[in-house]
Design a protein around this motif. Sequence first.
Motif, PDB file in Angstrom:
ATOM      1  N   LEU A 335      44.229  35.989  51.809  1.00 26.49           N
ATOM      2  CA  LEU A 335      44.954  35.266  50.776  1.00 26.49           C
ATOM      3  C   LEU A 335      44.175  35.284  49.464  1.00 26.49           C
ATOM      4  N   GLU A 336      42.872  35.117  49.531  1.00 28.83           N
ATOM      5  CA  GLU A 336      42.041  35.178  48.332  1.00 28.83           C
ATOM      6  C   GLU A 336      42.052  36.581  47.725  1.00 28.83           C
ATOM      7  N   ASP A 337      41.990  37.609  48.577  1.00 30.74           N
ATOM      8  CA  ASP A 337      42.061  38.984  48.079  1.00 30.74           C
ATOM      9  C   ASP A 337      43.407  39.256  47.398  1.00 30.74           C
ATOM     10  N   ILE A 344      45.801  36.297  39.959  1.00 30.33           N
ATOM     11  CA  ILE A 344      46.136  34.884  40.071  1.00 30.33           C
ATOM     12  C   ILE A 344      44.834  34.099  40.181  1.00 30.33           C
ATOM     13  N   PRO A 345      44.583  33.141  39.304  1.00 32.93           N
ATOM     14  CA  PRO A 345      43.347  32.357  39.414  1.00 32.93           C
ATOM     15  C   PRO A 345      43.214  31.730  40.795  1.00 32.93           C
ATOM     16  N   ALA A 346      42.018  31.792  41.340  1.00 36.21           N
ATOM     17  CA  ALA A 346      41.783  31.323  42.706  1.00 36.21           C
ATOM     18  C   ALA A 346      42.151  29.859  42.888  1.00 36.21           C
ATOM     19  N   ARG A 495      51.110  26.364  33.689  1.00 32.04           N
ATOM     20  CA  ARG A 495      51.265  26.107  32.258  1.00 32.04           C
ATOM     21  C   ARG A 495      50.150  26.712  31.411  1.00 32.04           C
ATOM     22  N   ASP A 496      48.918  26.663  31.891  1.00 31.52           N
ATOM     23  CA  ASP A 496      47.792  27.142  31.090  1.00 31.52           C
ATOM     24  C   ASP A 496      47.344  28.548  31.465  1.00 31.52           C
ATOM     25  N   ILE A 497      48.170  29.253  32.244  1.00 33.60           N
ATOM     26  CA  ILE A 497      47.826  30.619  32.645  1.00 33.60           C
ATOM     27  C   ILE A 497      48.615  31.589  31.778  1.00 33.60           C
ATOM     28  N   PRO A 498      47.930  32.329  30.896  1.00 37.19           N
ATOM     29  CA  PRO A 498      48.678  33.223  29.993  1.00 37.19           C
ATOM     30  C   PRO A 498      49.140  34.492  30.691  1.00 37.19           C
ATOM     31  N   PHE A 499      50.309  34.970  30.286  1.00 34.62           N
ATOM     32  CA  PHE A 499      50.730  36.318  30.620  1.00 34.62           C
ATOM     33  C   PHE A 499      50.358  37.181  29.420  1.00 34.62           C
ATOM     34  N   TYR A 508      38.149  43.685  38.112  1.00 39.17           N
ATOM     35  CA  TYR A 508      37.459  42.405  38.013  1.00 39.17           C
ATOM     36  C   TYR A 508      37.507  41.647  39.325  1.00 39.17           C
ATOM     37  N   GLY A 509      36.842  40.494  39.369  1.00 38.43           N
ATOM     38  CA  GLY A 509      36.817  39.644  40.556  1.00 38.43           C
ATOM     39  C   GLY A 509      35.882  40.225  41.611  1.00 38.43           C
ATOM     40  N   ARG A 510      36.050  39.807  42.890  1.00 39.78           N
ATOM     41  CA  ARG A 510      35.252  40.419  43.940  1.00 39.78           C
ATOM     42  C   ARG A 510      35.487  41.913  43.935  1.00 39.78           C
ATOM     43  N   ARG A 511      36.724  42.282  43.611  1.00 37.94           N
ATOM     44  CA  ARG A 511      37.064  43.700  43.538  1.00 37.94           C
ATOM     45  C   ARG A 511      37.132  44.174  42.100  1.00 37.94           C
ATOM     46  N   PHE A 512      37.159  43.248  41.148  1.00 40.16           N
ATOM     47  CA  PHE A 512      37.332  43.598  39.741  1.00 40.16           C
ATOM     48  C   PHE A 512      36.384  42.767  38.873  1.00 40.16           C
ATOM     49  N   ALA A 513      36.084  43.203  37.659  1.00 40.84           N
ATOM     50  CA  ALA A 513      35.222  42.464  36.726  1.00 40.84           C
ATOM     51  C   ALA A 513      36.045  41.424  35.999  1.00 40.84           C
ATOM     52  N   HIS A 514      35.589  40.174  35.874  1.00 38.90           N
ATOM     53  CA  HIS A 514      36.408  39.074  35.373  1.00 38.90           C
ATOM     54  C   HIS A 514      36.899  39.329  33.956  1.00 38.90           C
ATOM     55  N   ARG A 515      38.119  38.909  33.716  1.00 41.79           N
ATOM     56  CA  ARG A 515      38.763  39.064  32.402  1.00 41.79           C
ATOM     57  C   ARG A 515      39.910  38.081  32.328  1.00 41.79           C
ATOM     58  N   PRO A 516      40.499  37.845  31.142  1.00 42.07           N
ATOM     59  CA  PRO A 516      41.681  36.970  31.067  1.00 42.07           C
ATOM     60  C   PRO A 516      42.823  37.532  31.910  1.00 42.07           C
TER      61      PRO A 516
END
Length: 526
Positions: A335-337, A344-346, A495-499, A508-516
């Motif tokens: 689910l986290e992956d 999607i923010p964790a 509401r505060d999650i931009p598209f 970003y992330g575990r599989r990717f580098a963090h970004r907006p």
Amino acid sequence: MSDRAGAGADFRTTSGHVLGMRSADGLVAVLGIPYAAPPFGPDRFRPPRPAARWGGVRDCRSFGPIAPQSAALPGSPVWQPGDEEVLTVNVWVRGRPAGGPLPVLFWIHGGAYTFGSSAQPDFDGAALARAGVVVVSCNYRVGFEGFGHVPGFPANRGLLDQVAALRWVRENIAAFGGDPDNVTVAGHSAGAGSVACLMAMERARGLFRRAIAHSAPHAFFTVEAAAALTSRIAAEAGVVPTGDGLLAASPQLLVAASDKVAGQCSADPIVAVQAYDPVVFQPVVDGDVLPVDPLRALAAGASRDVDLLVCHTLEEYRFLYEIGSVRAITSERELEDFADALRIPARLIADYRALMPGASLLDLYLALFGDAQFGEYGSRLAEHHARAGGRAHLSRFARRRVTPSGAARPWHTADIPFAFGNLDADGAAFLIGGTPDEQDRALSRRMLRAWADFAACGDPGWPPVTADTTTVKFWAVPGDYVADDATSDVRALWRDIPFNPSGRRRRYGRRFAHRPYDRSDVCVPY
């Protein structure tokens, strides 16, 4: 239009006379009218060209052949190699209109940009036509023929087909009693995504006055992602990924190769979301046919003169899971992956768990998937359009009930037989979750009336979204209700999650580098 009694009714189009069929109550259906030349031979992978003229009266009492695909849908024709006259429209009209021309509803079918046709039984336009609308539906190129990247040829050929069909409506619909200046373009799933694209396309400007989008997916490719998929499909087909190489491959060979690549995406996707929803075709933001993501176009006021009606269902992905279209997950780590792959923010996982106490892992996954890919995107289409000065209405399909065969859920596709008035069509019982009862039939009448009224005057019967307020109509049994999205717990989480629907993917992330949060090349199926 001929007024003669009997089974037939003929009309004059710019290409020649056509003969349709008349029912006992005066409803006329004219099916399989060519709006463009067959897109094969020298015209393969090219923009649509005008249909050839014909002499005499063309018999248009049956649907035309469908575009190349492997699907075999209930009650619908299948594609046969050699079928070439695939670019056709169908028209339903309630006899000779009195009191002036009628509003027109132009329907675009869904099917993952890969399959489907206007001949599906749940898309029959008779009930809407009896409500006072001229209904038009079209076939267009799907799969590789319509959306595959072909070097030296235009992208989004399926969208260009839809524009050509809308031009046919402008030039011909008056002969059927329709108003060419009052056209509503409507669609579901990939058809709704097409509607959103048409609102962003300069080529479609002025061809319609209103738009209806049910379950519009946020599904667009960059040119680079589309080219990478073409390379895979070409390798599977045994051809080089050039214009000449792909022209040498038959449509059936590319259909088979595309299906094979789709089956491999869960193990080795081009874009991360394909690991969960393996579909290989969708519109390409190429800067030409489709200049930008429709969300950005609407936010910039690109179609502020077009009235917009948006709807999504409350459990979109439940249907896609039930038909085996999406991958299952079995652990919290998966689910986290999944959340990471969709950007999607964790924290949303914990937030959804708090909103859905006792929900299974599968329920959390499907709820997140549906809201991310359909619900939130559709809601923002309406909100961005309203804030840019357009008129937008928002609705959600919330009908649930217990049937002898189990719970009827508000899932992807369930709303369409209701809006068309086709609850008894072949295959509809599965789409709506069981045999309809009287409450269902009353809901269908309400939804059909809302579509017809919106097509006529832009008012479906509830307040529009404004710059400050998101009013939502919920379609439900035993009765509908209206609510303000300010009270929605689910919308509050987003509401505060931009598209940010442009740019290229960066890992970003575990599989990717963090970004907006960025959904530029997300791939979803319908």
